[in-house]
Design a protein around this motif. Structure first.
Motif, PDB file in Angstrom:
ATOM      1  N   PHE A   1       0.823  -1.203   0.000  1.00 50.20           N
ATOM      2  CA  PHE A   1       0.000   0.000   0.000  1.00 50.20           C
ATOM      3  C   PHE A   1       0.864   1.263   0.000  1.00 50.20           C
ATOM      4  CE2 PHE A   1      -2.350   3.306   2.378  1.00 50.20           C
ATOM      5  CZ  PHE A   1      -3.401   3.484   1.496  1.00 50.20           C
ATOM      6  N   ILE A   2       1.918   1.268   0.816  1.00 54.97           N
ATOM      7  CA  ILE A   2       2.812   2.429   0.843  1.00 54.97           C
ATOM      8  C   ILE A   2       3.527   2.582  -0.490  1.00 54.97           C
ATOM      9  CG2 ILE A   2       4.879   3.395   1.937  1.00 54.97           C
ATOM     10  CD1 ILE A   2       3.984   2.189   4.546  1.00 54.97           C
ATOM     11  N   LYS A   3       3.836   1.460  -1.133  1.00 49.07           N
ATOM     12  CA  LYS A   3       4.496   1.540  -2.441  1.00 49.07           C
ATOM     13  C   LYS A   3       3.580   2.210  -3.474  1.00 49.07           C
ATOM     14  CE  LYS A   3       7.929  -0.102  -2.786  1.00 49.07           C
ATOM     15  NZ  LYS A   3       9.203   0.515  -2.406  1.00 49.07           N
ATOM     16  N   VAL A   4       2.274   1.944  -3.383  1.00 54.30           N
ATOM     17  CA  VAL A   4       1.323   2.610  -4.276  1.00 54.30           C
ATOM     18  C   VAL A   4       1.333   4.116  -4.018  1.00 54.30           C
ATOM     19  CG1 VAL A   4      -1.116   2.864  -4.870  1.00 54.30           C
ATOM     20  CG2 VAL A   4      -0.153   0.589  -4.523  1.00 54.30           C
ATOM     21  N   LEU A   5       1.342   4.513  -2.738  1.00 55.44           N
ATOM     22  CA  LEU A   5       1.399   5.937  -2.397  1.00 55.44           C
ATOM     23  C   LEU A   5       2.697   6.567  -2.904  1.00 55.44           C
ATOM     24  CD1 LEU A   5       0.010   6.019   1.259  1.00 55.44           C
ATOM     25  CD2 LEU A   5      -1.183   6.593  -0.858  1.00 55.44           C
TER      26      LEU A   5
END
Length: 242
Positions: free
Chosen positions: A24-28
């Protein structure tokens, strides 16, 4: 050997990691990197002054500038040579801030590409990522390096942006030779809003926070946090088949 080859080549699509902090953080990070390079690299604006002399009153001269902010190559619109007793000469803005701007934008683009590759690895090859000790460690090292480079590139760009505002603001009048002559006068006109450039700096520091925070979740995937289980005492090591 055949089993290892099959494991490496097998695509196992799984959107589960995107719901975990790791994905999820990688998407952000992917989204924020787009905002970082788009708000800086897509900027264009102008600044202007109003000049007066014996036969001219408040003639507006403009200079258009934008990424990569080589202001020393930007010319003000020429004043008719017949006016002001030929005292107007070709005048450039002051400063070259291309190195900081291009470093920031280029780095953000590379981060964007790396995030795409990492997401493909997480979603399609998570079994390979978590089954090999080296990949999480490489990911962790890259994450720490990217966080450091976000700090360096954003700080450099923030300083350059401050100087750009000075070079295109009211203070530039004192650097124009025409305006220093007694028979002439100059007033600062206006400069385009630099809100998008301010936003690029904000996203630069937000990326720094994201990457520094994500380092913990990547670290948890490495052998440093979860070392391989040691064999039970007294158990004999398995013999490889002939």
């Amino acid at each position: 050997m055949e089993r290892v080859s099959q494991k490496m080549s097998g695509l196992q699509l799984n959107l589960g990691p995107v719901k975990e902090p790791l994905g999820f953080i990688k998407v952000l990070q992917w989204i924020f990197s787009i905002f970082a390079f788009a708000t800086c690299g897509g900027y264009s604006g102008h600044t202007s002054i109003k000049v007066s002399c014996k036969d001219v009153k408040n003639e507006t001269l403009e200079a258009a500038f934008g990424y990569p902010f080589r202001l020393n190559t930007v010319l003000f619109k020429d004043l008719d040579s017949k006016l002001c007793n030929n005292t107007w000469i070709q005048t450039h803005l002051v400063g070259d801030f291309s190195s900081s701007a291009q470093f920031f934008v280029t780095f953000a683009v590379f981060v964007f590409l790396y995030c795409m590759a990492a997401l493909v690895l997480y979603v399609g090859y998570l079994h390979l990522y978590r089954g090999a000790g080296k990949l999480p460690m490489i990911d962790f090292v890259i994450t720490m390096l990217v966080a450091l480079l976000w700090l360096i590139s954003t700080s450099a760009w923030a300083k350059a942006l401050t100087d750009i505002k000075i070079s295109t603001g009211p203070g530039m009048v004192s650097d124009i030779a025409f305006c220093l002559l007694a028979q002439n006068s100059c007033l600062f006109g206006e400069v385009s809003s630099m809100g998008s450039l301010n936003v690029s700096v904000v996203f630069g520091f937000l990326n720094l926070i994201l990457w520094a925070g994500n380092a913990w979740f990547v670290y948890k995937e490495t052998n440093l946090h979860n070392p391989p289980e040691a064999p039970a005492p007294g158990s004999a090591p398995a013999h490889a088949g002939m």
